[in-house]
Design an enzyme around this catalytic site. Sequence first.
Site, short mmCIF file in Angstrom:
data_model
loop_
_atom_site.label_atom_id
_atom_site.label_comp_id
_atom_site.label_asym_id
_atom_site.label_seq_id
_atom_site.Cartn_x
_atom_site.Cartn_y
_atom_site.Cartn_z
N HIS A 1 30.45 54.12 46.53
CA HIS A 1 31.17 53.25 46.20
C HIS A 1 30.45 53.46 44.85
CE1 HIS A 1 31.79 48.39 45.39
NE2 HIS A 1 32.33 48.71 46.33
N GLU B 1 39.69 51.62 43.78
CA GLU B 1 38.73 50.41 43.26
C GLU B 1 38.11 51.10 41.04
OE1 GLU B 1 37.33 48.98 46.78
OE2 GLU B 1 35.73 49.80 45.77
O1 LIG Z 1 34.40 46.33 45.78
C1 LIG Z 1 34.52 46.31 46.14
C2 LIG Z 1 35.30 45.98 48.12
O2 LIG Z 1 34.17 47.57 48.81
C3 LIG Z 1 35.19 44.48 46.17
O3 LIG Z 1 34.55 43.93 46.10
P1 LIG Z 1 35.48 42.77 45.07
O4 LIG Z 1 35.85 41.85 45.85
O5 LIG Z 1 33.51 41.55 45.91
O6 LIG Z 1 35.17 42.43 43.71
#
Ligand SMILES: O=C(CO)COP(=O)(O)O
Length: 256
Positions: free
Chosen positions: A96, A168
């Site tokens: 992550h 992401e």
């Molecule tokens: O990192 C995330 C999920 O792993 C996304 O977080 P947010 O939706 O709070 O930006």
Amino acid sequence: MLIGSSLKMYFSHARTLAWTREVADILATHSAPAAGVTAFVIPQYPAIPACVEIGSPVGLAVGAQDLATHDEGPYTGEVSGAVLAELGCRFVEVGHAERRRLYGETDDVVAAKVFAAERNGLVPLVCVGEAERGDRAAAVAECVRQIESALAAARAAGRYGEIVVAYEPLWAIGAPEPAGVDHIDAVCRALRAHLASAPEQTRVIYGGSAGPGLLTEIADAVDGIFLGRFAHDPRAFGAILDEAAEILAARQEETR
Ligand SMILES: O=C(CO)COP(=O)(O)O
């Protein structure tokens, strides 16, 4: 389709269990699971056993936010993938953006953790994304590089298990709103095309300020959605399950 949320380190233990119970209650009577939706929750480590107990009767899968590169031994403070599997986890996040940025996880560590996940029968949620908002082609190139690097150690060991790529974009995490629909669509389609020839069974989901309404707009380009803050209200999670059920019902109707 995968619909899940990482609770990161936002909630108390009590609120984590209350949230999970509410989501489990929604799932118990929802049409989404039968339509082909897998819902998952990723709590802090200590809540995993209780979440497995709450989630398993209704098919709510549980994941962990990280795992160790090793399976056992003198690694103080680390959590073994073998133990996560023993506790009933199905998924584990690897790489992550917050772990890469705040805890210095390198591409090599990420690759070792993907291998550790696969070795222990866990499905790695391999998080990838470009750092800056910008050119789509550059975003795809960076994500492909991260994916290939993340899978390298497992592949070298002959492991080609199921993996989920969580796209992401770093600039969309913790932001007021997600990346633009066109951007998500283009990048996720390109990642799917890249992975089409991969030896692993792969899915691509989107995360980064995702909330109700987004899945409906990007459903043709993704296999699900990875939620953070905008699922802190369990009803928002329920609303996204509604969207998923509607999308899958419409697809079924089309194939009739
Ligand atoms: O990192 C995330 C999920 O792993 C996304 O977080 P947010 O939706 O709070 O930006």
